[in-house]
Design an enzyme around this catalytic site. Structure first.
Site, short mmCIF file in Angstrom:
data_model
loop_
_atom_site.label_atom_id
_atom_site.label_comp_id
_atom_site.label_asym_id
_atom_site.label_seq_id
_atom_site.Cartn_x
_atom_site.Cartn_y
_atom_site.Cartn_z
CG PHE A 50 21.35 -0.66 29.80
CD1 PHE A 50 20.46 -1.36 30.54
CD2 PHE A 50 21.05 0.40 28.85
CE1 PHE A 50 19.17 -0.71 30.29
CE2 PHE A 50 19.81 0.87 28.81
CZ PHE A 50 18.86 0.30 29.46
CG ASP B 64 24.86 0.28 22.88
OD1 ASP B 64 24.76 1.70 22.72
OD2 ASP B 64 23.98 -0.39 23.55
CE LYS C 127 21.24 7.14 27.56
NZ LYS C 127 21.58 5.74 27.60
C1 LIG Z 1 20.71 4.42 27.26
C2 LIG Z 1 21.18 3.31 26.58
C3 LIG Z 1 20.62 2.42 25.64
C4 LIG Z 1 18.91 2.72 25.61
O1 LIG Z 1 18.75 4.19 24.96
P1 LIG Z 1 17.18 4.49 25.19
O2 LIG Z 1 17.12 5.90 24.10
O3 LIG Z 1 16.68 4.41 26.27
O4 LIG Z 1 16.36 3.43 24.30
C5 LIG Z 1 21.08 1.71 24.77
N1 LIG Z 1 22.53 1.50 25.06
C6 LIG Z 1 23.30 1.98 25.82
C7 LIG Z 1 24.70 2.06 25.91
C8 LIG Z 1 22.88 3.35 26.63
O5 LIG Z 1 23.26 3.91 27.41
#
Ligand SMILES: *Cc1c(COP(=O)(O)O)cnc(C)c1O
Length: 388
Positions: free
Chosen positions: A127, A214, A243
């Site tokens: 994701f 990521d 986050k």
């Molecule tokens: C939440 C998340 C995203 C997206 O972040 P947003 O702030 O919602 O755009 C991307 N990569 C990972 C691994 C995530 O957990």
């Protein structure tokens, strides 16, 4: 009819305030927050250092523009690159934007090497966000459906399969980067093996690919080190995070080192809000608090405690398929879908989340104390045992 687009199936509760690991709803009920706004409120709610940073920065200057130098952005950039072992960074406002920056960086890196259609290797179950490029990088057909045509330039690989990566390297000269989450959060706390990540690092180095991690969810202390790769024996070329960095004030960052840090020049990328004084002053307070209060070590210790309790309390639970995680990013996989546990947990005074359909995901604040961690683990274990 609601004035809001129905993009979320919302639970029927509204929170009015919070303190530490607890949230209070508009009826005055208290909940132990086991999800932290999806790994955002690492310092819990109403943390004095965060409140003070926001107040004092708001008093002085909320926004100027990236047309000018921004003191708080320079300060956070230097603290964040230092803790990450990176050379420089770009600030956006979210995880998706941090990943967009990384994707653009990788493509430009490819073009500079004469690769006209640069491709990025991404994993099944990944994701990376909801914008078009990050949605295309995401490995979940359900959330991509209806949004075709997707962005091209991604090559999908199974996770933890070193041989598959070698095959891609042998057959695909257009690949310029590898992008992965060290622990896949949204697909159900799926762990990438340290050996796999180590092998990916070696393949990236040999093939001149950028290794891009990521760490939007795993970063900022969540897994027991500031970034998840710091518990391992290598360093990536690009790291994205978001986050937990602003504890709720929107901010995202794309960090780079070595050749990757030289790719972007003036005009290559930008953001109106990204890295504004308010977000960066808050991010700096968050980072400093994580460091000064030893919150990575606390995440590691409390994560172990919660895992131990869950294992013990669920030892005879036949519906539990696996308990896994790192630091305070934990998953209990059940043998069937368990979305209804979210409401049952709320009735019992706990906020939890279900990811990947069948996995209870816990992401409590990094500031959680031992008694609070016990309360959460025992409460959640009881819910799971009763869900057969
Ligand atoms: C939440 C998340 C995203 C997206 O972040 P947003 O702030 O919602 O755009 C991307 N990569 C990972 C691994 C995530 O957990």
């Amino acid at each position: 009819m609601s004035a809001l687009m129905q993009t979320y199936a919302r639970l029927p509760v509204t929170f009015s305030h919070g303190e530490g690991v607890y949230l209070y709803d508009t009826q005055g009920r208290r909940y132990l927050d086991g999800i932290s706004g999806i790994a955002v409120n690492g310092l819990g709610h109403a943390h004095p250092a965060v409140v003070a940073a926001i107040r004092s920065q708001a008093d002085k200057l909320i926004h100027s523009s990236n047309l000018y130098r921004i003191e708080a952005q320079e300060a956070l950039g230097s603290a964040l690159t230092k803790v990450a072992g990176m050379d420089n960074c770009f600030f956006g406002n979210s995880g998706a934007e941090a990943n967009e920056a990384a994707i653009k960086l990788a493509r430009l890196y490819g073009h500079e090497r004469g690769i006209k259609k640069p491709a990025i290797v991404v994993l099944e179950g990944a994701f990376h966000g909801r914008t078009l490029a990050t949605l295309s990088a995401t490995g979940n057909r359900k959330i991509q459906a209806g949004f075709e045509p997707l962005v091209s330039g991604f090559v999908r690989a199974p996770r933890n399969d070193i041989e598959a990566l070698r095959q891609i390297a042998a057959n695909n000269p257009d690949v310029v980067a590898f992008l992965a989450e060290p622990v896949q959060g949204e697909s159900g706390v799926q762990m990438l093996d340290p050996e796999y990540l180590q092998a990916a690092r070696e393949i990236c180095s040999n093939e001149d690919w950028l290794m891009m991690l990521d760490e939007v969810q795993t970063g900022n202390g969540r897994t027991g080190t500031y970034f998840a790769y710091q518990g391992l024996d290598f360093i990536p070329d690009v790291v994205t995070t978001a986050k937990g960095l602003g504890n709720g004030v929107p901010i995202g960052a794309c960090l780079a080192r070595g050749a990757a840090a030289q790719v972007f020049g003036a005009g290559h990328h930008g953001s109106t809000f990204g890295g504004n004084p308010l977000a960066c002053a808050t991010g700096l307070a968050v980072l400093n608090t994580i460091e000064q209060d030893g919150l990575c070590a606390n995440a590691s210790a409390m994560g172990q405690l919660i895992t131990d309790i869950l294992r013990e309390e669920c030892a005879d639970a036949k519906n539990v398929a696996a308990i896994r995680g790192k630091g305070l990013m934990l998953g209990v996989e059940l043998r069937r879908d368990c979305g209804e546990l979210v409401q049952r947990a709320m009735d019992a005074g706990f906020l939890i989340n279900v990811a990947g359909g069948n996995t209870v995901r816990l992401l409590p604040p990094l500031v959680i104390s031992e008694p609070e961690a016990r309360e959460l683990a025992i409460g959640v274990a009881e819910l799971i045992r009763n869900f057969d």
